[in-house]
Motif scaffolding. Structure first.
Motif, PDB file in Angstrom:
ATOM      1  N   VAL A   1     -63.987 -28.581 -18.484  1.00 45.95           N
ATOM      2  CA  VAL A   1     -62.879 -27.753 -19.294  1.00 45.95           C
ATOM      3  C   VAL A   1     -62.912 -28.236 -20.622  1.00 45.95           C
ATOM      4  CG1 VAL A   1     -62.208 -26.938 -17.145  1.00 45.95           C
ATOM      5  CG2 VAL A   1     -60.966 -28.684 -18.412  1.00 45.95           C
ATOM      6  N   GLY A   2     -62.076 -27.397 -21.527  1.00 49.40           N
ATOM      7  CA  GLY A   2     -61.697 -27.863 -22.806  1.00 49.40           C
ATOM      8  C   GLY A   2     -60.682 -28.764 -22.846  1.00 49.40           C
ATOM      9  N   LYS A   3     -60.393 -29.431 -23.858  1.00 50.41           N
ATOM     10  CA  LYS A   3     -59.358 -30.472 -23.987  1.00 50.41           C
ATOM     11  C   LYS A   3     -57.939 -29.943 -23.692  1.00 50.41           C
ATOM     12  CE  LYS A   3     -57.882 -34.065 -27.197  1.00 50.41           C
ATOM     13  NZ  LYS A   3     -57.846 -34.668 -28.484  1.00 50.41           N
ATOM     14  N   ASN A   4     -57.488 -28.664 -23.995  1.00 46.75           N
ATOM     15  CA  ASN A   4     -56.333 -28.196 -23.910  1.00 46.75           C
ATOM     16  C   ASN A   4     -56.158 -28.056 -22.387  1.00 46.75           C
ATOM     17  OD1 ASN A   4     -55.589 -28.352 -26.536  1.00 46.75           O
ATOM     18  ND2 ASN A   4     -55.415 -26.489 -26.819  1.00 46.75           N
ATOM     19  N   MET A   5     -57.257 -27.583 -21.621  1.00 49.26           N
ATOM     20  CA  MET A   5     -57.167 -27.413 -20.186  1.00 49.26           C
ATOM     21  C   MET A   5     -57.008 -28.582 -19.532  1.00 49.26           C
ATOM     22  SD  MET A   5     -59.886 -24.128 -19.350  1.00 49.26           S
ATOM     23  CE  MET A   5     -59.498 -22.585 -20.079  1.00 49.26           C
ATOM     24  N   VAL A   6     -57.559 -29.696 -20.073  1.00 45.83           N
ATOM     25  CA  VAL A   6     -57.284 -30.969 -19.386  1.00 45.83           C
ATOM     26  C   VAL A   6     -55.922 -31.387 -19.404  1.00 45.83           C
ATOM     27  CG1 VAL A   6     -57.661 -33.412 -19.520  1.00 45.83           C
ATOM     28  CG2 VAL A   6     -59.541 -31.906 -19.958  1.00 45.83           C
ATOM     29  N   ALA A   7     -55.353 -31.175 -20.248  1.00 47.62           N
ATOM     30  CA  ALA A   7     -53.773 -31.396 -20.286  1.00 47.62           C
ATOM     31  C   ALA A   7     -52.788 -30.499 -19.364  1.00 47.62           C
ATOM     32  CB  ALA A   7     -53.295 -31.323 -21.815  1.00 47.62           C
ATOM     33  N   SER A   8     -53.418 -29.269 -19.378  1.00 47.14           N
ATOM     34  CA  SER A   8     -52.890 -28.124 -18.457  1.00 47.14           C
ATOM     35  C   SER A   8     -53.171 -28.468 -17.144  1.00 47.14           C
ATOM     36  CB  SER A   8     -53.414 -26.827 -18.859  1.00 47.14           C
ATOM     37  OG  SER A   8     -52.657 -25.784 -18.261  1.00 47.14           O
ATOM     38  N   ILE A   9     -54.217 -28.860 -16.633  1.00 50.51           N
ATOM     39  CA  ILE A   9     -54.446 -29.114 -15.156  1.00 50.51           C
ATOM     40  C   ILE A   9     -53.735 -30.410 -14.720  1.00 50.51           C
ATOM     41  CG2 ILE A   9     -56.212 -30.214 -13.516  1.00 50.51           C
ATOM     42  CD1 ILE A   9     -58.383 -28.686 -15.265  1.00 50.51           C
ATOM     43  N   ASN A  10     -53.447 -31.482 -15.693  1.00 49.62           N
ATOM     44  CA  ASN A  10     -52.682 -32.650 -15.423  1.00 49.62           C
ATOM     45  C   ASN A  10     -51.133 -32.274 -15.358  1.00 49.62           C
ATOM     46  OD1 ASN A  10     -51.539 -35.219 -15.607  1.00 49.62           O
ATOM     47  ND2 ASN A  10     -51.628 -35.325 -17.846  1.00 49.62           N
TER      48      ASN A  10
END
Length: 300
Positions: free
Chosen positions: A43-52
């Motif tokens: 996934v995109g970088k912003n989605m990584v933070a969102s999943i976290n």
């Protein structure tokens, strides 16, 4: 009350496949802050933070202990109860833990407090309520833009999809984790804007108590055991109005809650809905194990 926490989701609602993806990533000691997380998660970088963020908000990852929770391991491990969230009972559980964990304040506030004031509201009224909570806590960290984004994520997470009027974010809307629960309905009214003569469209959100036919009795019983600890005689009134009670978090009407409790009584021998001197009480026998109840539910 805990310090109010808003933002962290990067304006993304949690998608249906994210909890399992996040679980597997953490389980192999993946780090959300590593440069490879984008590739590993796909996934995109912003989605990584969102999943976290959502792993913590949904009660799947304990940010203090830095480990996956019992709930996460029971649900998503290789021998987990429902790793791919095929049973709607799992979605109800994730909704419960989202409110109980209170990592993301808006969900706990809306279902446990705000709905007691308004079952029907618009975004401006919800924002005013949140501003008031900040004032009550003497917290000067309020950021109205952040609150707007949290309200937007909340409504998109739960609002039933209108397939005839979907937006450009169609994929996000139909994959939103909680829409299947149908907890929020909406209406749009043509109203005069306050202080002007101009008319505008105002969306109203409805959080009405209902019977919740898709809520399995075993899932309801799990949340009662989890939330009320060692209590074995629980007044039905407590199940209606106490924080994280089924009446509040599942938006059960009084009749709907009673009906669900009678279903539990019928399904689980030894559990009784008792009435003494006009007082309704849920009587639970000793030895009930919430995880065993979950395992039996999914096994059947």
């Amino acid at each position: 009350m805990n310090k109010l926490r808003f933002s962290g989701h990067d304006t993304f609602v949690v998608r249906t496949f994210w909890p399992k993806k996040g679980f597997d990533f953490i389980n192999i000691s993946g780090s959300f802050s590593s440069e490879s997380a984008v590739v590993d998660l796909g996934v995109g970088k912003n989605m990584v933070a969102s999943i976290n963020f959502w792993m913590k908000a949904l009660g799947l990852y304990d940010d203090e202990k830095k480990e996956l929770t019992d709930f996460a391991n029971n649900l998503f491990s290789s021998e987990g109860l429902d790793p791919f969230l095929e049973d709607i009972g799992s979605i109800w559980l994730l909704h419960y833990f989202l409110l109980k964990t209170n990592y993301a304040s808006i969900y706990h506030l809306i279902f446990n407090e705000f709905r007691k004031e308004r079952a029907i509201f618009n975004k401006s009224q919800l924002k005013a309520f949140i501003k008031r909570k900040y004032a009550e806590m003497d917290d000067n960290s309020l950021n109205l833009n952040t609150i707007d984004k949290d309200i937007s994520v909340f409504t998109r997470l739960y609002e039933k999809v209108d397939y005839q009027n979907v937006s450009k974010d169609f994929e996000e809307e139909i994959n939103s984790l909680m829409i299947e629960l149908e907890l929020i309905s909406t209406t749009v009214e043509d109203e005069i804007k306050e202080g002007t003569n101009r008319r505008e469209k105002v969306k109203w959100f409805h959080l009405h108590g209902e019977s919740r036919n898709s809520l399995p009795p075993a899932i309801l019983l799990f949340t009662i055991l989890d939330n009320f600890g060692e209590s074995r005689n629980i007044a039905i009134k407590r199940l209606e109005i106490e924080p994280n009670s089924p009446g509040l978090i599942f938006l059960l009407s009084k009749d709907g809650l009673y009906k669900k409790l009678k279903e539990i009584e019928e399904e689980f021998p030894g559990i009784i809905v008792s009435e003494t001197a006009g007082n309704l009480v849920l009587v639970l026998p000793e030895g009930l194990n919430k995880w065993e109840i979950l395992r039996n539910y999914y096994a059947n």
